[in-house]
Design an enzyme around this catalytic site. Structure first.
Site, PDB file in Angstrom:
ATOM      1  CD  GLU A  36      -3.105  -1.150   2.049  1.00 27.48           C
ATOM      2  OE1 GLU A  36      -2.881  -0.878   3.239  1.00 27.48           O
ATOM      3  OE2 GLU A  36      -4.242  -1.371   1.615  1.00 27.48           O
ATOM      4  CG  HIS A  45     -16.333  -6.102   5.402  1.00 28.95           C
ATOM      5  ND1 HIS A  45     -16.001  -5.419   6.540  1.00 28.95           N
ATOM      6  CD2 HIS A  45     -15.200  -6.132   4.648  1.00 28.95           C
ATOM      7  CE1 HIS A  45     -14.736  -5.028   6.488  1.00 28.95           C
ATOM      8  NE2 HIS A  45     -14.227  -5.457   5.346  1.00 28.95           N
ATOM      9  CG  HIS A  46     -16.175 -12.603   5.956  1.00 30.25           C
ATOM     10  ND1 HIS A  46     -16.293 -13.770   5.233  1.00 30.25           N
ATOM     11  CD2 HIS A  46     -17.381 -12.411   6.560  1.00 30.25           C
ATOM     12  CE1 HIS A  46     -17.516 -14.260   5.403  1.00 30.25           C
ATOM     13  NE2 HIS A  46     -18.200 -13.451   6.193  1.00 30.25           N
ATOM     14  CD  GLU A  47      -9.968  -6.275   8.188  1.00 33.87           C
ATOM     15  OE1 GLU A  47     -10.098  -5.486   7.248  1.00 33.87           O
ATOM     16  OE2 GLU A  47      -8.944  -6.988   8.345  1.00 33.87           O
ATOM     17  CG  HIS A  66      -9.784  -4.488   0.315  1.00 32.45           C
ATOM     18  ND1 HIS A  66      -9.827  -3.116   0.419  1.00 32.45           N
ATOM     19  CD2 HIS A  66     -10.557  -4.803  -0.745  1.00 32.45           C
ATOM     20  CE1 HIS A  66     -10.596  -2.629  -0.533  1.00 32.45           C
ATOM     21  NE2 HIS A  66     -11.071  -3.625  -1.254  1.00 32.45           N
ATOM     22  CD  GLU A  67      -6.312  -4.455   3.726  1.00 33.20           C
ATOM     23  OE1 GLU A  67      -7.107  -5.338   4.073  1.00 33.20           O
ATOM     24  OE2 GLU A  67      -6.677  -3.314   3.426  1.00 33.20           O
ATOM     25  CD  GLU A  74      -7.008  -1.963  -0.437  1.00 30.62           C
ATOM     26  OE1 GLU A  74      -7.415  -0.831  -0.167  1.00 30.62           O
ATOM     27  OE2 GLU A  74      -6.654  -2.773   0.448  1.00 30.62           O
ATOM     28  CD  GLU A 123      -8.227   1.663   2.116  1.00 34.50           C
ATOM     29  OE1 GLU A 123      -9.360   1.208   1.953  1.00 34.50           O
ATOM     30  OE2 GLU A 123      -7.299   1.025   2.643  1.00 34.50           O
TER      31      GLU A 123
END
Ligand code: NOJ
Ligand code: CA
Length: 709
Positions: free
Chosen positions: A165, A407-409, A477-478, A496, A502
């Protein structure tokens, strides 16, 4: 089609290789039994002779002592259709060379397979089963070198096995200093080595060749970083480490490494137009793909990133333990974003504007102390907060024809996620969720693993495979940077895996050139969920004096829907910001994100990109043109339009006085009648852009619109 040209026992220690159009050539050789390869475009050297092979964890060497046993070569020429993509069909046309090597002293064997395309060269290592009487071995180091032909200009990210990032730095190879990069805002920032950079690495030679160094089909192996030898201008592979000292990859035969890829052209446009990375991945492994669809969505999301915005969390408590907290007994802090009422508002906005889906972040318990603590059990992925009524939200969404995105963070705790994934997917099935955004903020668990290491690579791929079984589309993401796996598993819509929009909300942000580099780097591996479409550019709108801002004009945010390929695209701003500018929002309503054709009209990494794409649903064309911090005039030639047809071009442009810093939200919208003879120059403001939709004109349009371009 696969034709075998030759299979012969080889006394020679040199294999000369050619691409189908003889544009790119390569040479493999054994020099004193050490394997080397090199690459040219025409007569111009692209990669000077560089070593190949491995050092194993048991101390044995797999980079010398070889003889060539056999060479097999042939042509691959096939066409295939991606489920979602930038083209309706893709040609995979290359020559392959499989060079079987043997180490007489150890009796070990290793095949090096090369593929030569007119736009590049790729190779990988293949290990048969059994291998030297066993079925496994451990790699301490991959010794592959990329010996560049000069001190090229490079667009690089600092080496870090846990984050991609970063913003790009542009410098000569000889001037790379990875420790000079500012990592603020990146939770897993680490200063590792001044000489280490990430892939994909984009370069431009003094002679005007564009060279991309990357990998394809990364699976069951560690992601590749690059360590520069400044004197020789040569990179050596650095595999992302495992927690076991001295081991970077655990191999079980039969197995193969990812492809090491070098793309090259004298036109920057060719790099963007190439499907080489996808072509090097295996064909689709899913038998039924009818459930895989492009998605345009809004979400309870940007409101958590803006200053003073809402929260993912529900209560002000220092720490909670999952499964042991009575959530209904907690006093809510009143800033929770994912409340039933708020989500219904987003569902209405999506339904009213023809958007497919709504993402809801912060719907599930655990966000009170979620990031940065290396805790294993943060989320259970199934328990909604008391103020998120999942039954009524999902039934309301269904009644309005809108999907919800799960959404699964994971907060980096992949172990916890793997243990709970089946239950989490069961809940999705019960409520009809068809797509999933995952997140890996923080240091990974198993502790000691890295985001780019073999274990985590396998984890991301396992999630994609299990999701495919359950007919779930994934947006990660990540994760590790994608390397074209969406050809094999098209339910991997996007990742991502780079610095997204963001960062503009809460850090020093993404410089105006950022989006002119990403398509030359990160996007070569697959779609990116960049989350474009921010209309309210300055964060001082939300909080007086806040210095953060999006580093583009509003018109450039529209152009990103076309220049930044992804079959899942977010309209990332708040509904109220769109409702005030519905004329500009019309472009987001109209634009598609799955294409039958793509034309790269002009491009220069770090400077500008202009792209035209044809939508699969309507057959309409869309154009995006973007520039860096310098204003310019984009060259737009509409000769790709159907002959004999007039089109209405709706041009969403920067106003004459717009610029990204002082006047980013000034835009103007004009309509013109155009056809395939139309050619024009479109002014882009500093940090600006332009979006154009082109649909077939009706008789009424022809009499109504008098302006011509
Ligand atoms: C980082 C992701 O990139 C962002 O989109 C998300 O909102 C947060 N993590 C929380 O999951
Ligand atoms: Ca992120």
């Amino acid at each position: 089609m696969l034709t075998l040209l030759s299979a012969f026992l080889c006394a020679e220690s040199r294999v000369v290789m050619l691409s189908p159009g003889e544009v790119v050539s390569g040479e493999f050789s054994l020099v004193d039994s050490v394997p080397y390869y090199e690459m040219r475009r025409g007569r111009v050297p692209v990669v000077r002779p560089g070593r190949m092979g491995f050092l194993l964890a048991d101390g044995s060497r797999l980079d010398c002592g070889f003889v060539i046993d056999s060479v097999e070569s042939g042509t691959i020429d096939e066409r295939w259709s991606p489920v979602l993509g930038q083209y309706d069909t893709i040609r995979n046309h290359c020559r392959f060379y499989r060079i079987a090597l043997r180490q007489p002293a150890s009796r070990r064997t290793m095949t090096v397979e090369f593929r030569l395309y007119d736009e590049g060269l790729a190779f990988r290592y293949i290990f048969d089963n059994p291998w030297n009487g066993t079925t496994h071995f451990r790699i301490a180091e991959e010794r592959t070198e990329f010996a560049m032909s000069g001190a090229h200009k490079a667009f690089w990210l600092p080496g870090n096995f846990d984050s991609n990032e970063y913003y790009y730095t542009t410098s000569r190879l000889s001037d790379i200093d990875a420790t000079a990069v500012d990592g603020s805002g990146i939770g897993t920032h680490r200063v590792l080595d001044p000489d280490m950079v990430q892939t994909p690495l984009m370069m431009k030679t003094r002679g005007g060749l564009y060279v991309s160094l990357f990998e394809a089909a990364l699976d069951d192996y560690s992601a590749m970083h690059l360590l520069l030898d400044r004197q020789r201008l040569s990179f050596r592979v650095v595999l992302s480490p495992s927690p076991v000292p001295g081991v970077r990859a655990f191999m079980q035969t039969p197995c193969r490494t990812p492809w090491r890829t070098l793309m090259v052209s004298d036109r920057a446009e060719d790099i963007l137009a190439s499907s080489m990375i996808l072509n090097l991945n295996d064909p689709c492994r899913l038998t039924d793909t009818r459930w895989i669809k492009p998605i345009k969505y809004v979400g309870v999301w940007w409101e958590m990133h803006i200053p003073g915005g809402s929260a993912w969390s529900y209560a002000d408590v220092p720490s909670v333990k999952i499964g042991q907290t009575d959530w209904t007994a907690l006093k809510p802090h009143g800033r929770h974003g994912a409340t039933t009422a708020n989500v219904l508002r987003y569902i209405d906005f999506a339904a009213d504007n023809g958007l497919d889906a709504v993402l809801v972040e912060g719907w599930n318990v655990g966000w009170e102390e979620w990031s940065g603590n290396w805790k294993e059990n943060v989320f259970d992925f199934v328990t909604p907060y008391p103020d998120f009524d999942i039954d009524s939200v999902t039934s309301y969404a269904r009644s309005r024809g809108v999907e919800l995105i799960m959404h699964h963070e994971t907060s980096g705790s992949a172990t916890n996620y793997e243990r709970r994934m089946t239950e989490a997917f069961d809940l999705m099935e019960r409520y009809g969720y068809k797509s999933l955004k995952t997140g890996y903020v923080g240091w990974p668990i198993p502790r000691g693993e890295t985001h780019d290491g073999q274990w985590m690579v396998n984890h991301y791929n396992r999630v994609v495979r299990e999701a495919a079984e359950r007919h779930i589309m994934v947006n990660a993401h990540e994760p590790v940077r994608p390397t074209g796996l969406s050809r094999t598993y098209p339910n991997l819509l996007a990742c991502e895996a780079a610095r997204g929009n963001e960062f503009n909300a809460w850090s020093k942000g993404n410089p105006p050139e950022h989006e002119t580099i990403l398509p030359f780097t990160r996007l070569l591996g697959g779609g990116m969920d960049y989350t474009p479409g921010i209309f309210e550019i300055k964060m001082s709108h939300y909080q007086e004096g806040n210095p953060c801002q999006v580093h583009t004009t509003l018109a450039k945010q529209l152009a990103l829907y076309v220049t930044m390929y992804s079959p899942i695209q977010m309209a990332a701003d708040l509904p109220e910001n769109y409702l005030r500018r519905m004329d500009a929002f019309q472009f987001i309503r109209d634009v598609e994100c799955d294409w039958t054709d793509t034309r790269i009209l002009e491009a220069e990494p770090g400077d500008y990109i202009t792209v035209a794409r044809r939508g699969k649903r309507s057959g309409d064309w869309f154009i995006g043109a973007i520039t860096d911090e310098r204003g310019r005039k984009a060259r737009i030639d509409l000769s790709f339009l159907d002959p004999g047809c007039f089109y209405v071009a709706t041009v969403y442009a920067d106003a004459p006085d717009a610029d990204w810093k002082d006047n980013p939200m000034a835009y103007e919208i004009r309509q013109y009648i155009v056809d395939r003879r139309t050619k024009f120059r479109q002014r882009l403001a500093p940090g600006g852009g332009c979006a154009i939709s082109l649909r077939r004109a009706t008789l009424d349009d022809l009499s109504r619109i008098k302006d011509k371009l």
